[in-house]
Write a protein that holds these residues in place. Structure first.
Motif: not given
Lengths: 95, 323
Positions: A80-89, A91-92, A94-95, B173-174, B176-177, B180-181
């Motif tokens: 969970y320390r990595h950005p890809t762990f979180y869901e961002v659709p 169509e939103v 790049h974040m 970056s994590f 902000q994501r 948002y989640e």
């Protein structure tokens, strides 16, 4: 009579403007100024660096490679320390 | 060649003659990085010490509003993420204090400036976190604004600051994501949950726009900072970039922004007037939580004194044993 040993120095080079110094190797020299000169002669003959640091090898405290499990494993299980762990659709964007 | 120690004041030209200044500016113009041992104008050193240390203070004080919700996170997943985020903020503060110290001021002195109220930190952290949705709003908006501000700082002319920023941005970056989640989950939830998300956006939106600092017409530090390439964009430029990036994200959530004048015009989201009186009040110390934040930092510092003393005493004992 035993000859006194020449101290060991670790050499760090900044290869380009803006980058941090990186370890490139070591030299033997009697003092810091001679260590810088030796480092220049040994490690920068082809323009490898803009700046040199020399540090007495004895001043470096290193972690024990045998303890790498204990030191670093806990990071591997914390995805969970990595950005890809979180869901961002998608169509939103790049974040 | 040189062999002086780092962190000592430079012994460059004593009077800042025009030649030295011109050479310095030429290096900046050529996109060379300035490093700790290089000659630099006193004002450059002062400006950076102020900016980097206030940035560090913001990371440290920024742990408080979110720390407020760690024990009340709604699930283990959220709690682990929030703990990791707050831990990151502490780490970012440390990278930044270390970068500031290369300019010749000790960390103890910088911390003292914060605790005595002489140094500022970001105005945003003087607002309260009233509901769980605020944790979502902070990650999405406050960290989103911070990223917008920090990405150009990765190219700042001062090497140690630029390198610290590269590390910070990679980790940010994590943050902000995950925020948002949280917002997305609330907005897909019950009416009450969606209302909570809307309320958080309503309260955080304007303070987030203030994070970029005073308008360009009133900013006292902008000109020199731009010339020295400490800043690459003006406050107003960055604010507009943030609004342009963020409004579509909010619309995707199905939320509305608390600004009746917000409208799309020539590809940019134009926004209404910012209440700069509120900004001035909060910066001057009269925000909702200024006194509480400083009191919390002071208490943490004082209550932690025994740890620092114990560590030094233990190190001294170990040295005696080794001798």
């Amino acid at each position: 009579m035993t000859e006194a040993r020449t101290p060991l120095w670790e050499v760090f080079l900044r290869s380009r403007t803006g980058l941090s110094h990186r370890h490139v190797g070591s030299v033997h020299a009697a003092d810091a100024v001679m260590a810088l000169q030796a480092a220049r002669d040994t490690y920068t003959r082809r323009g490898e660096g803009l700046s040199i640091w020399v540090v007495p090898s004895a001043a470096i405290t290193a972690s024990d490679p045998a303890e790498k499990g204990m030191l670093f494993e806990p990071a591997a299980s914390k995805i969970y320390r990595h950005p890809t762990f979180y869901e961002v659709p998608d169509e939103v964007g790049h974040m | 060649m040189y062999s002086q120690a780092l962190n000592t004041r430079d012994a460059g030209p004593s009077a800042e003659d025009a030649d030295a200044l011109a050479r310095f500016q030429a290096r900046i113009d050529a996109e060379e990085k300035i490093e700790p041992n290089d000659w630099m104008p006193e004002a450059y050193r002062r400006t950076l010490t102020r900016q980097i240390s206030q940035h560090a203070h913001s990371e440290i004080v920024g742990m408080l509003p979110e720390g407020n919700w760690i024990t009340r996170a709604p699930s283990l997943r959220r709690k682990a993420a929030l703990l990791a985020k707050v831990q990151d903020e502490g780490g970012h503060g440390l990278y930044l204090y270390a970068a500031a110290e290369t300019l010749g001021t000790a960390r103890e002195e910088l911390v003292e400036q914060l605790l005595s109220g002489r140094a500022k930190y970001s105005s945003i952290f003087n607002y309260p976190t009233l509901s769980w949705a605020d944790i979502g709003a902070i990650g999405w908006l406050v960290d989103g604004a911070a990223i917008m501000n920090q990405i150009p700082l990765c190219r700042c002319s001062y090497g140690p600051y630029a390198r610290a920023m590269i590390r910070v941005c990679k980790e940010e970056s994590f943050h902000q994501r995950q925020g948002y989640e949280i917002m997305l989950t609330l907005c897909r939830g019950t009416e009450a949950q969606k209302a909570m998300a809307q309320d958080a956006l309503n309260r955080w939106w304007w303070p987030c726009l203030m994070m970029f600092g005073p308008p360009d017409t009133a900013s006292q530090h902008s000109d020199a900072s731009m010339k020295w390439k400490i800043k690459r964009f003006t406050n107003d430029d960055l604010r507009q970039k943030f609004v342009d990036a963020t409004v579509p994200q909010g619309l995707h959530l199905g939320l509305t922004f608390p600004d009746p004048e917000l409208r799309l015009e020539d590809g940019h989201w134009r926004f209404g007037a910012i209440d700069w009186d509120e900004f001035k009040r909060v910066v001057a110390g009269d925000g909702p939580l200024n006194r509480e934040r400083l009191a919390a930092r002071k208490a943490a510092h004082e209550e932690g004194a025994w740890v620092r003393e114990a560590a030094l005493a233990f190190a001294a004992k170990r040295r005696r044993k080794a001798a």
